[in-house]
Design a protein around this motif. Structure first.
Motif, PDB file in Angstrom:
ATOM      1  N   LYS A 109       0.740  -1.090   0.017  1.00 15.45           N
ATOM      2  CA  LYS A 109       0.086   0.041   0.224  1.00 15.45           C
ATOM      3  C   LYS A 109       0.694   1.314  -0.072  1.00 15.45           C
ATOM      4  N   ALA A 110       2.048   1.149   0.638  1.00 20.46           N
ATOM      5  CA  ALA A 110       2.788   2.330   0.885  1.00 20.46           C
ATOM      6  C   ALA A 110       3.700   2.602  -0.322  1.00 20.46           C
ATOM      7  N   TYR A 111       4.202   1.538  -0.618  1.00 18.90           N
ATOM      8  CA  TYR A 111       5.377   1.482  -1.691  1.00 18.90           C
ATOM      9  C   TYR A 111       5.119   0.814  -2.866  1.00 18.90           C
ATOM     10  N   GLY A 112       3.973   0.485  -3.354  1.00 16.78           N
ATOM     11  CA  GLY A 112       3.693  -0.419  -4.360  1.00 16.78           C
ATOM     12  C   GLY A 112       3.331   0.254  -5.851  1.00 16.78           C
ATOM     13  N   ALA A 113       3.637   1.367  -5.807  1.00 18.94           N
ATOM     14  CA  ALA A 113       3.272   2.328  -6.914  1.00 18.94           C
ATOM     15  C   ALA A 113       4.082   1.964  -8.241  1.00 18.94           C
ATOM     16  N   VAL A 218       8.160   8.560   6.450  1.00 22.01           N
ATOM     17  CA  VAL A 218       9.418   9.115   7.010  1.00 22.01           C
ATOM     18  C   VAL A 218      10.547   8.271   6.437  1.00 22.01           C
ATOM     19  N   VAL A 219      10.310   6.956   6.481  1.00 17.65           N
ATOM     20  CA  VAL A 219      11.573   6.080   6.272  1.00 17.65           C
ATOM     21  C   VAL A 219      10.862   4.666   6.147  1.00 17.65           C
ATOM     22  N   ALA A 220      11.493   3.870   4.894  1.00 16.74           N
ATOM     23  CA  ALA A 220      10.988   2.426   4.875  1.00 16.74           C
ATOM     24  C   ALA A 220      11.583   1.521   5.490  1.00 16.74           C
ATOM     25  N   ALA A 232      13.862   4.925  -7.352  1.00 12.18           N
ATOM     26  CA  ALA A 232      13.116   6.330  -6.699  1.00 12.18           C
ATOM     27  C   ALA A 232      14.580   7.068  -6.357  1.00 12.18           C
ATOM     28  N   ILE A 233      14.119   8.359  -6.287  1.00 11.59           N
ATOM     29  CA  ILE A 233      15.199   9.630  -6.046  1.00 11.59           C
ATOM     30  C   ILE A 233      14.611  10.690  -5.119  1.00 11.59           C
ATOM     31  N   ASP A 234      15.700  11.014  -4.187  1.00  9.81           N
ATOM     32  CA  ASP A 234      15.090  12.375  -3.349  1.00  9.81           C
ATOM     33  C   ASP A 234      15.491  13.603  -3.975  1.00  9.81           C
ATOM     34  N   ASN A 257       3.446  12.005   2.382  1.00 16.26           N
ATOM     35  CA  ASN A 257       4.346  12.831   3.645  1.00 16.26           C
ATOM     36  C   ASN A 257       5.656  12.727   3.409  1.00 16.26           C
ATOM     37  N   ASP A 258       6.257  11.977   2.301  1.00 18.53           N
ATOM     38  CA  ASP A 258       7.602  11.938   2.319  1.00 18.53           C
ATOM     39  C   ASP A 258       7.891  12.746   0.925  1.00 18.53           C
TER      40      ASP A 258
END
Length: 293
Positions: A109-113, A218-220, A232-234, A257-258
Motif C-alpha cells: 500500500k505504501a510503496y507499491g506504486a 518518513v523512512v522505509a 526512486a530519487i530524493d 508525507n515523504d
C-alpha cells in the motif's frame, strides 16, 4: 608462437578496457559479461588478421545499447473498483499478491506504486520486501543502470535515469543532498541505517501489526525501500515547472508525507487514475497514492 602471445595479450588488454568503460557507465555485470564474451570470440576468430584489422572488424559489428521505445500501457478493466484495478495491473510483476492485513500488504500500500510500471526493460523484485543484504545484492545485479547527469554517484535503472535526465534537461532539478549517492539507488545497509536513524525494532513490530503507519512516510523498513529497486530519487522540488517536467517523464510523488521522495512509475498523469491511483493533496503537496485500504 610470439605472434600468438602478442595476440593473446592484445585480447586481454581490449577486454580489460571494455570492462572499465562499461562499468564506469553503470551497465550491469550480466550485460558486461555478455559484451565482453562476444568481443573476445570475435577477436579470437580474427586471430590471423593484424591487430588493427581484428580490432576494426570486431568493434564495427558491436551494437550500442539503446533504450527500447516506450510501450503503450495495458489499461486495466475500467469496470473494476479502484483497488482491484490496481491489483490487476501489478499482477504481472508480483507472482503472489499479499493478503490484506499482512505486513507485506501494508508495504505494498505504501510503496507499491512502482509495480504498475510496464516498461519491458524495468525490473522489479518478485516480492515487496527483500530479506537481507545478500538477497538485495542478487536482485540489484540483474539491473541495467544509468547515471543521472551532473552527479558523481547517482545511479538509477537506466530507463528511470533516462527519463529523469530528460526532465532535468528542461529545468534544473537538484538532488536533496545536492550531490547524489544515498539520494538514488541504495544498498540494504543504507536502507537499514536510515531506518535505525528514525525508528527501531519496536516501531517495526508496530508497523507489522498495522498499529503504526506514519513512519512509512518518513523512512522505509529494511528491505522495503523503492531506492533498493533503482526506481526512486530524493529531490528538492520547489516549483510547478519542475513538477510538470518530472510528471511529463513518468516521475511522481507516491509516498504520502515523504516530500523529497519521487518514484518512477513510467505512466502519464492522465493514465494514473485508470490504474486506480488516487490524487491526494497533503499540506500543498500532490501525491498519487495506491488505492489500497
Amino acid at each position: 608462437m610470439k605472434r600468438l602471445v602478442r595476440k593473446s595479450s592484445f585480447i586481454s588488454i581490449v577486454i580489460f578496457i571494455i570492462f572499465a568503460l562499461v562499468a564506469s557507465n553503470g551497465i550491469t555485470h550480466r550485460t558486461l559479461s555478455t559484451n565482453a564474451r562476444q568481443l573476445e570470440d570475435c577477436l579470437i576468430a580474427h586471430a590471423s588478421d593484424t591487430q588493427a584489422d581484428a580490432n576494426k572488424s570486431c568493434t564495427k559489428t558491436s551494437q550500442p545499447i539503446v533504450s527500447p521505445t516506450p510501450v503503450t500501457p495495458q489499461i486495466p478493466d475500467a469496470n473494476l473498483p479502484e483497488p482491484q484495478r490496481f491489483l490487476s495491473a501489478i499482477a504481472h510483476q508480483l507472482p503472489t499478491i499479499p493478503q490484506p492485513g499482512t505486513f507485506e500488504y501494508i508495504l505494498l500500500k505504501a510503496y507499491g506504486a512502482a509495480f504498475v510500471n510496464q516498461q519491458p526493460e524495468i525490473k522489479l523484485p518478485p516480492k515487496v520486501i527483500l530479506a537481507n543484504e545478500q538477497e538485495t545484492k542478487v536482485f540489484q545485479t540483474t539491473l541495467t543502470m544509468g547515471k543521472v547527469d551532473g552527479t558523481n554517484d547517482c545511479y538509477l535503472q537506466k530507463s528511470a535515469a533516462d527519463a529523469f535526465n530528460k526532465a532535468k534537461s528542461a529545468v534544473r532539478v537538484p538532488l536533496k543532498s545536492g550531490y547524489g549517492g544515498s539520494d538514488c539507488t541504495r544498498t540494504f545497509a543504507t536502507n537499514l541505517r536510515f531506518w535505525r536513524k528514525y525508528a527501531n525494532n519496536n516501531t517495526l513490530e508496530r508497523v507489522k501489526q498495522g498499529k503504526e503507519t506514519a513512519i512509512l512516510g518518513v523512512v522505509a523498513p529494511p528491505g522495503a525501500s523503492q531506492h533498493l529497486w533503482g526506481l526512486a530519487i530524493d529531490l528538492r522540488v520547489s516549483s510547478q515547472v519542475q513538477r510538470e517536467a518530472l510528471n511529463k517523464n513518468g516521475w511522481f510523488q507516491t509516498v504520502e508525507n515523504d516530500v523529497p521522495h519521487w518514484t518512477y512509475v513510467g505512466l502519464t498523469e492522465e493514465n494514473l487514475p485508470l490504474f486506480g491511483f488516487k490524487n491526494k493533496i497533503v499540506r500543498g503537496t500532490t501525491y498519487w497514492v495506491t488505492p489500497l485500504t
